[in-house]
Design a protein around this motif. Sequence first.
Motif, PDB file in Angstrom:
ATOM      1  N   GLU A  51       0.828  -1.213   0.000  1.00 19.70           N
ATOM      2  CA  GLU A  51       0.000   0.000   0.000  1.00 19.70           C
ATOM      3  C   GLU A  51       0.859   1.257   0.000  1.00 19.70           C
ATOM      4  O   GLU A  51       0.515   2.258  -0.627  1.00 19.70           O
ATOM      5  N   GLU A  52       1.979   1.210   0.682  1.00 16.15           N
ATOM      6  CA  GLU A  52       2.861   2.380   0.758  1.00 16.15           C
ATOM      7  C   GLU A  52       3.421   2.732  -0.610  1.00 16.15           C
ATOM      8  O   GLU A  52       3.459   3.899  -1.007  1.00 16.15           O
ATOM      9  N   SER A  53       3.854   1.711  -1.372  1.00 13.34           N
ATOM     10  CA  SER A  53       4.414   1.976  -2.702  1.00 13.34           C
ATOM     11  C   SER A  53       3.333   2.481  -3.654  1.00 13.34           C
ATOM     12  O   SER A  53       3.607   3.322  -4.520  1.00 13.34           O
ATOM     13  N   THR A 269      -5.713  -1.234   8.964  1.00 12.77           N
ATOM     14  CA  THR A 269      -4.627  -2.127   8.550  1.00 12.77           C
ATOM     15  C   THR A 269      -4.879  -2.841   7.227  1.00 12.77           C
ATOM     16  O   THR A 269      -3.940  -3.359   6.639  1.00 12.77           O
ATOM     17  N   MET A 270      -6.117  -2.875   6.755  1.00 14.91           N
ATOM     18  CA  MET A 270      -6.384  -3.660   5.547  1.00 14.91           C
ATOM     19  C   MET A 270      -5.759  -3.018   4.316  1.00 14.91           C
ATOM     20  O   MET A 270      -5.704  -1.790   4.201  1.00 14.91           O
ATOM     21  N   PRO A 271      -5.221  -3.802   3.377  1.00 14.99           N
ATOM     22  CA  PRO A 271      -4.660  -3.270   2.130  1.00 14.99           C
ATOM     23  C   PRO A 271      -5.775  -2.949   1.145  1.00 14.99           C
ATOM     24  O   PRO A 271      -6.279  -3.818   0.443  1.00 14.99           O
ATOM     25  N   LYS A 272      -6.142  -1.679   1.053  1.00 14.65           N
ATOM     26  CA  LYS A 272      -7.349  -1.310   0.328  1.00 14.65           C
ATOM     27  C   LYS A 272      -7.203  -1.494  -1.180  1.00 14.65           C
ATOM     28  O   LYS A 272      -7.932  -2.264  -1.801  1.00 14.65           O
ATOM     29  N   GLU A 273      -6.283  -0.753  -1.813  1.00 17.51           N
ATOM     30  CA  GLU A 273      -6.137  -0.825  -3.265  1.00 17.51           C
ATOM     31  C   GLU A 273      -5.702  -2.205  -3.713  1.00 17.51           C
ATOM     32  O   GLU A 273      -6.257  -2.775  -4.647  1.00 17.51           O
TER      33      GLU A 273
END
Length: 309
Positions: A51-53, A269-273
């Motif tokens: 998610e950060e990238s 905390t969930m990875p949305k995209e």
Amino acid sequence: MATRTVYESGLDRFNRPSKSVNIIFNLIFIILALVCVVPILVVLSISLSSEESIRQTGYHIFPTALSGEAYGYIVNQGTMILRALGVSLFVTIVGTVLGVLLTTSMGYAISRPNFKLKGLLTWIVFIPMVFNGGLVSSYYINSNMLGLKDTIWALILPLAVSSFNVIICKTFFKSTIPDGLIESAEMDGASQMRIFFSIILPISLPVIATIGLFLCFGYWNDWFQSMLYINNQDLYSLQALLNNLMSNVDALAKNAASMGVSYAMLAATMPKESARMAVAIVIVLPVAFAYPFFQRYFISGLTVGAVKG
């Protein structure tokens, strides 16, 4: 003889495309293939990115920072995903089998020249291709008159038969099945049901595969019926779940929170995209693997059913 040989060689040179034309067509097909493949690669790349990238660099064909947290999240929420997968599989299998039986039987009936109601049923099939009753009338009939609201059949019956598929079957049977074959079976005392299931269907694999593939894709990719008729989350399909994800980034977290997990913790905390794209990949893979097995019959049935009216 020599004149004929010269004429035929000249005709071959005329019909044979030049090297430059071949190169142009190859480039066109390569571009079209890339148009189809690149979006899938982008979706796969996003599902494998952190998610950060994604926040920092956006979308790329190749992930800038590999991460399996999206698929890990799907595995951790296995109950919800498996339930939706089960609904999709049930709807696709039952709907495809039912749709093939109804479509082929009706197409066969109106393809027979001695069938008395052929003209009436042909108009009944043709009119919906031009005029549509509308969404409101369909919803009223399916929900109030048939009582399909919040039932699994609301995802199956509205898509089981289409006029386009019936016309394909009618054309295939009319142009492929010889009348003498049916007449000989009738002389031997076979009933129409026996003729249809024992003689017609076994030699009609191309059109069965074509209609089956149309129905399979339609059921597997459908989310609109769920939006119209389904309020019970236990009857959500994978496509309806993905649609909720696309419209609400916290849909998975809300569903998981209903199972007793902290909503605030999941939302943070969930990875949305990447979770969206991971669910899309899970939806696409079964169809991508199934298509090559049907391709030969699909092309044959579609072309035969499209040549003659």
